[in-house]
Design a protein around this motif. Structure first.
Motif, PDB file in Angstrom:
ATOM      1  N   UNK A  30       3.848  38.535   1.670  1.00 28.22           N
ATOM      2  CA  UNK A  30       5.156  37.968   2.113  1.00 28.22           C
ATOM      3  C   UNK A  30       6.040  38.957   2.929  1.00 28.22           C
ATOM      4  N   UNK A  31       6.091  40.025   2.493  1.00 18.30           N
ATOM      5  CA  UNK A  31       6.868  41.023   3.558  1.00 18.30           C
ATOM      6  C   UNK A  31       6.274  40.905   4.995  1.00 18.30           C
ATOM      7  N   UNK A  32       5.110  41.042   5.026  1.00 15.40           N
ATOM      8  CA  UNK A  32       4.646  41.090   6.412  1.00 15.40           C
ATOM      9  C   UNK A  32       4.853  39.800   7.197  1.00 15.40           C
ATOM     10  N   UNK A 249       1.486  51.136  -5.162  1.00 15.23           N
ATOM     11  CA  UNK A 249       2.819  51.421  -4.477  1.00 15.23           C
ATOM     12  C   UNK A 249       2.648  51.762  -3.075  1.00 15.23           C
ATOM     13  N   UNK A 250       1.449  52.376  -2.741  1.00 15.78           N
ATOM     14  CA  UNK A 250       1.299  52.829  -1.263  1.00 15.78           C
ATOM     15  C   UNK A 250       1.590  51.785  -0.473  1.00 15.78           C
ATOM     16  N   UNK A 251       0.604  50.622  -0.871  1.00 17.48           N
ATOM     17  CA  UNK A 251       0.451  49.255   0.029  1.00 17.48           C
ATOM     18  C   UNK A 251       2.066  48.729   0.106  1.00 17.48           C
ATOM     19  N   UNK A 252       2.636  48.758  -1.139  1.00 23.52           N
ATOM     20  CA  UNK A 252       3.934  48.225  -1.049  1.00 23.52           C
ATOM     21  C   UNK A 252       5.000  49.014   0.035  1.00 23.52           C
ATOM     22  N   UNK A 253       4.798  50.272  -0.277  1.00 23.52           N
ATOM     23  CA  UNK A 253       5.745  51.022   0.595  1.00 23.52           C
ATOM     24  C   UNK A 253       5.441  50.963   2.089  1.00 23.52           C
ATOM     25  N   UNK A 254       4.090  50.677   2.528  1.00 24.15           N
ATOM     26  CA  UNK A 254       3.829  50.484   4.038  1.00 24.15           C
ATOM     27  C   UNK A 254       4.368  49.290   4.304  1.00 24.15           C
ATOM     28  N   UNK A 255       4.143  48.140   3.566  1.00 15.77           N
ATOM     29  CA  UNK A 255       4.459  46.748   4.011  1.00 15.77           C
ATOM     30  C   UNK A 255       6.158  46.785   3.891  1.00 15.77           C
ATOM     31  N   UNK A 256       6.838  47.531   3.073  1.00 10.21           N
ATOM     32  CA  UNK A 256       8.057  47.415   3.071  1.00 10.21           C
ATOM     33  C   UNK A 256       8.509  48.216   4.374  1.00 10.21           C
ATOM     34  N   UNK A 257       8.035  49.185   4.677  1.00  6.25           N
ATOM     35  CA  UNK A 257       8.537  50.076   5.997  1.00  6.25           C
ATOM     36  C   UNK A 257       8.174  49.195   7.189  1.00  6.25           C
ATOM     37  N   UNK A 258       7.287  48.397   7.018  1.00  7.36           N
ATOM     38  CA  UNK A 258       6.897  47.677   8.286  1.00  7.36           C
ATOM     39  C   UNK A 258       8.158  46.560   8.510  1.00  7.36           C
ATOM     40  N   UNK A 259       8.381  45.862   7.384  1.00  8.69           N
ATOM     41  CA  UNK A 259       9.537  45.031   7.198  1.00  8.69           C
ATOM     42  C   UNK A 259      10.863  45.492   7.968  1.00  8.69           C
ATOM     43  N   UNK A 260      11.006  46.897   7.173  1.00  8.97           N
ATOM     44  CA  UNK A 260      12.420  47.320   7.505  1.00  8.97           C
ATOM     45  C   UNK A 260      12.492  47.694   9.038  1.00  8.97           C
TER      46      UNK A 260
END
Lengths: 279, 569
Positions: A30-32, A249-260
């Motif tokens: 969803x984030x991506x 958590x790593x995957x979530x952080x990566x995706x969230x960073x891309x989103x941001x």
């Protein structure tokens, strides 16, 4: 088993992506998707697309598995680009506020650099979102998918219906194949020899038996579910739900960073959803 | 037993809202805790309805009017819903494939715990414990595709045992199983029965297969009424089975043919208890008296498969160097366990798939370049489930469909359809909608819709699956009639009775190879073939052994010859 029957179905391969929890994958997806859908910055979108290809590599998805889907997507995306050009050839000009014709064509159909950028951006948007969808579908066990839908707040009955649909997809495809062969043996023409209208009509002759044999299946499965207490309470737990691990958590952080990053580039650098090289 | 009954029907009647007549009439039945009960009856007798009343599907999923009382643990089920009942009664439905809810064995076993909101860690512990009980602990992550039929049965059983129910209800547990898996299923049930002290109710029409293990009582239901309630020995001695159209054990039929009176002192209920040695003389005299059929004149070949190999993915050979030759007018069984290559073989013959190597001949003509449609005029194929083939509302239209596809003029279609319907005994229904027909009649419609194209070879996939003895006989006698008209019939099946009674020749596939092409009697007495094709030895063979008759295969063949003479085939 027939290779064709495997299309769209969850595959039991082991990869770091398969090992992520369904919830992680759903949220990342969803984030991506939101990130790519929001931004019209082709530079960022291309980066995300490379990322998607990279992830597809890690998740051991073979091109042969998705070939058919890729073809359909390409057809869809190209038609989409052509039709939107035909309906509003000046869309790019409106958005970017400048007009740089490259090719003079009759009527209002001049090809402008702005339109070309706009269409290409859109094309790559689809081309980077769809791989994530494919990865998600092919690496997530349908039951786990249901449990993650449930965990983000969707009622478990709806989640389970989705999971069962995914789960029976291969079975129904196999049925379809069998019925279609039996009908062809009776003389049904499905090839291009028949006219378009007749092909649709003939398609019905396969769909009807397919529906009736699927109804049998549904009756049995719903009895089996009732007898084991499905829908007796308002919540349920999930055997397949996984604990969040470090990789999650790593995957979530990566995706969230891309989103941001995508949102940040749009808001602070481009100051708009569009990247505008024409000013 | 003077224990308080665990299930008690008192003057119980039930009528579905959709039906004009009650399905169950004045049932009085009480079952004590720890009993093992078998309920038998032909299709439509109401035996499944009875089961559905116990587990609560009636009135939860199927509505209707209930009269009288049904008490479980002394409490009326009228005040209970299906979820409360599922804590007492665990139901294993027929078709362990279709009821597999989860995507892995573990998930399937956990299903009812999930619905009970059992926390994750405790759930996994409980699933493990129950899986161990049925011997599935090493398969928890396997998907249904990777499990054998027996393992799926174990999984279904574990899925209800996980609730710690004290009544286990099996609704036609043998319906879709091959003979060897069916035998295993009965053994699994017995195992749970002896170790876990449950009350067991088995609903089934395949009497002999269930009597592979001991049961306390057999209830016979016919037309919604209980007509017999007794133990296996006395049931087999009575005439109830013949009257209701339930197949008696095959060895009992053989004893009767030999003129031996079936009485309780020879303990005829189970082949394992049968006292046959004192009847050796009668059996051998009978066997010696059976006339051998005259050797038939060799007919020309109609379908010849030569060195055929096939693979879907180019790696695993689904069929490997298959050779056989079918003569005109033969009726042949093709057998083998799931995945042995039977259906693939029929697909190659019909042209749905093309073989990688080898040739298929129709009367010395290579079929290789013939299309599906062209082959269909020579070879007709009938799928297992008639619902998979029927696409029209009216019988006439359905049967005419293949002819209309071929643009045959309507005035030629009518007589051809009428003729096909007449052969199939469907003339009285010519104007009927197909939805009003029974399963067996629908099967006939699908056969008629293939016959109308005038094929010389008919391939049928499991033509009698899930049918009771009466319908089975109806369908098979009908196929014999068609066979007599000169149509060559190939049957893909794992029904051993069908093989014994109807097809003199059987072709056995195992893991893509042809391992036997011989008489049905040799197949069903050859230990190695039986093992690799998931069959089991026929009880006729056991009978021969019990009576010290050394030529078991000869005895089985004698039985076949005798029956064929008797039925004038």
């Amino acid at each position: 088993m027939n290779v064709k029957a495997k299309l769209f179905s969850y595959d039991l391969v082991d990869s770091p992506i398969h090992q992520l929890s369904g919830l992680t994958k759903l949220i990342c997806f969803l984030l991506l998707t939101f990130a790519v859908m929001y931004s019209y910055d082709i530079r960022m979108i291309l980066l995300v697309m490379l990322f998607a290809v990279f992830i597809m590599r890690i998740s051991k998805i073979k091109f042969s598995q998705i070939k058919l889907m890729v073809v359909y997507v390409l057809i869809f995306v190209l038609t989409n680009a052509i039709i939107s050009f035909l309906f509003s050839p000046e869309m790019g000009v409106e958005i970017y506020g400048s007009r740089t014709p490259i090719l003079n064509l009759p009527g209002k159909f001049d090809l402008t650099a702005e339109q070309l950028l706009y269409s290409t951006t859109k094309l790559f948007k689809y081309a980077s979102v769809i791989p994530f969808g494919i990865i998600f579908l092919l690496t997530t066990n349908p039951s786990e998918f249901a449990s993650s839908l449930n965990r983000i707040g969707i009622h478990y009955k709806v989640s389970y219906a989705v999971a069962l649909t995914l789960r029976y997809f291969p079975d129904i495809q196999r049925d379809y194949h069998e019925i279609s062969q039996a009908q062809q043996a009776r003389g049904l023409e499905l090839s291009r020899k028949a006219s378009f209208f007749n092909r649709i009509k003939n398609g019905l002759l396969i769909i009807i038996p397919l529906i009736f044999s699927s109804l049998d299946r549904i009756e049995t499965i719903s009895n089996a579910m009732d007898l084991r207490g499905f829908s007796k309470s308002n919540t349920r737990t999930w055997y397949t739900s996984r604990k969040m691990k470090r990789n999650d958590y790593a995957a979530l952080i990566i995706s969230a960073s891309i989103f941001i990053a995508m949102a940040g580039v749009s808001i602070f650098i481009n100051k708009s959803r569009f990247y505008n090289p024409f000013v | 037993m003077d224990l308080k009954p665990v299930i008690e029907f008192k003057n119980f009647s039930f009528q579905y809202h959709s039906q004009s007549e009650p399905t169950l009439h004045n049932i009085d039945l009480s079952i004590s805790p720890g009993e093992k009960i078998l309920i038998v009856g032909p299709s439509g007798s109401g035996k499944s309805t009875l089961g559905n009343c116990i587990n609560g599907l009636i009135p939860f999923a199927y509505e209707g009017e209930i009269k009288g009382d049904l008490l479980i643990h002394g409490e009326s089920t009228q005040d209970k819903n299906i979820f409360e009942l599922s804590k007492w009664v665990g139901t294993v439905l027929q078709d362990s494939d279709a009821q597999f809810v989860g995507l892995s064995a573990g998930e399937d076993i956990a299903f009812s715990l999930e619905n009970d909101n059992v926390p994750h860690a405790r759930m996994h512990k409980q699933v493990w414990k129950v899986a161990e009980m049925v011997g599935m602990q090493n398969w928890l992550t396997s998907s249904p595709f990777e499990l054998s039929g027996g393992q799926k049965q174990r999984t279904s059983l574990a899925g209800v045992l996980v609730n710690d129910v004290d009544i286990l209800l099996f609704d036609e547990p043998l319906a879709n199983l091959d003979p060897a898996t069916g035998k295993t299923a009965i053994e699994i049930i017995e195992d749970i029965y002896t170790r876990e002290n449950k009350t067991i109710i088995i609903i089934e029409h395949r009497l002999e297969d269930v009597l592979h293990r001991f049961v306390d009582r057999i209830i016979v239901i016919n037309d919604g009424r209980i007509i017999s309630n007794t133990d296996a020995h006395s049931l087999v001695c009575s005439d109830v089975l013949t009257k209701t159209g339930i197949r008696e054990p095959l060895y009992v039929t053989a004893l009767k043919y030999a003129g031996i009176k079936i009485t309780e002192d020879i303990e005829p209920g189970y082949i394992t208890t049968l006292q046959a040695h004192q009847h050796r003389n009668a059996l051998t005299t009978w066997q010696a008296s059976i006339e051998k059929p005259k050797a038939q004149k060799e007919k020309p070949s109609v379908l010849k498969v030569e060195q055929v190999s096939f693979s879907y993915d180019g790696i695993v050979k689904v069929l490997d160097d298959i050779n056989f030759d079918i003569k005109e007018g033969e009726m042949v069984s093709i057998i083998g366990k799931n995945g042995a290559g039977k259906s693939t073989l029929s697909k190659l013959i019909c042209g749905f798939e093309k073989q990688d190597q080898g040739t298929i001949f129709y009367r010395s003509q290579d079929l290789h370049d013939k299309s599906i449609k062209e082959r269909a005029e020579i070879i007709g194929v009938v799928l297992q489930n008639p619902n998979q083939m029927i696409s029209k509302n009216l019988i006439f239209d359905e049967v005419a469909l293949g002819l209309r596809f071929r643009n045959i003029p309507e005035e030629e279609i009518t007589p051809r359809v009428e003729k096909a319907l007449e052969i199939c005994g469907l003339n009285p229904f010519i104007e009927w909608p197909i939805s009003a027909l029974s399963f067996g009649q629908k099967k006939r419609v699908t056969i008629a819709s293939i016959l109308v194209l005038g094929p010389e070879i008919l391939i049928l996939d499991e033509p009698t699956a899930g049918q009771d003895y009466r319908h089975y006989t109806e369908i098979m006698e009908f196929l014999v009639e068609i066979n007599k008209l000169g149509v060559t019939v190939l049957l893909i099946t794992h029904d051993m009775h069908l093989m014994l009674e109807y097809t003199p020749r059987a072709i056995v596939l195992s893991e893509g190879r042809l391992i036997a092409d011989t008489s049905a009697s040799s197949v069903l007495t050859d230990h190695q073939v039986i093992e690799s094709a998931n069959l089991k030895e026929t009880s006729l063979f056991h009978l021969a052994q019990l009576a010290n008759i050394s030529d078991g295969a000869g005895f089985v063949q004698g039985f076949i010859d005798y029956e064929r003479k008797l039925k004038n085939r």
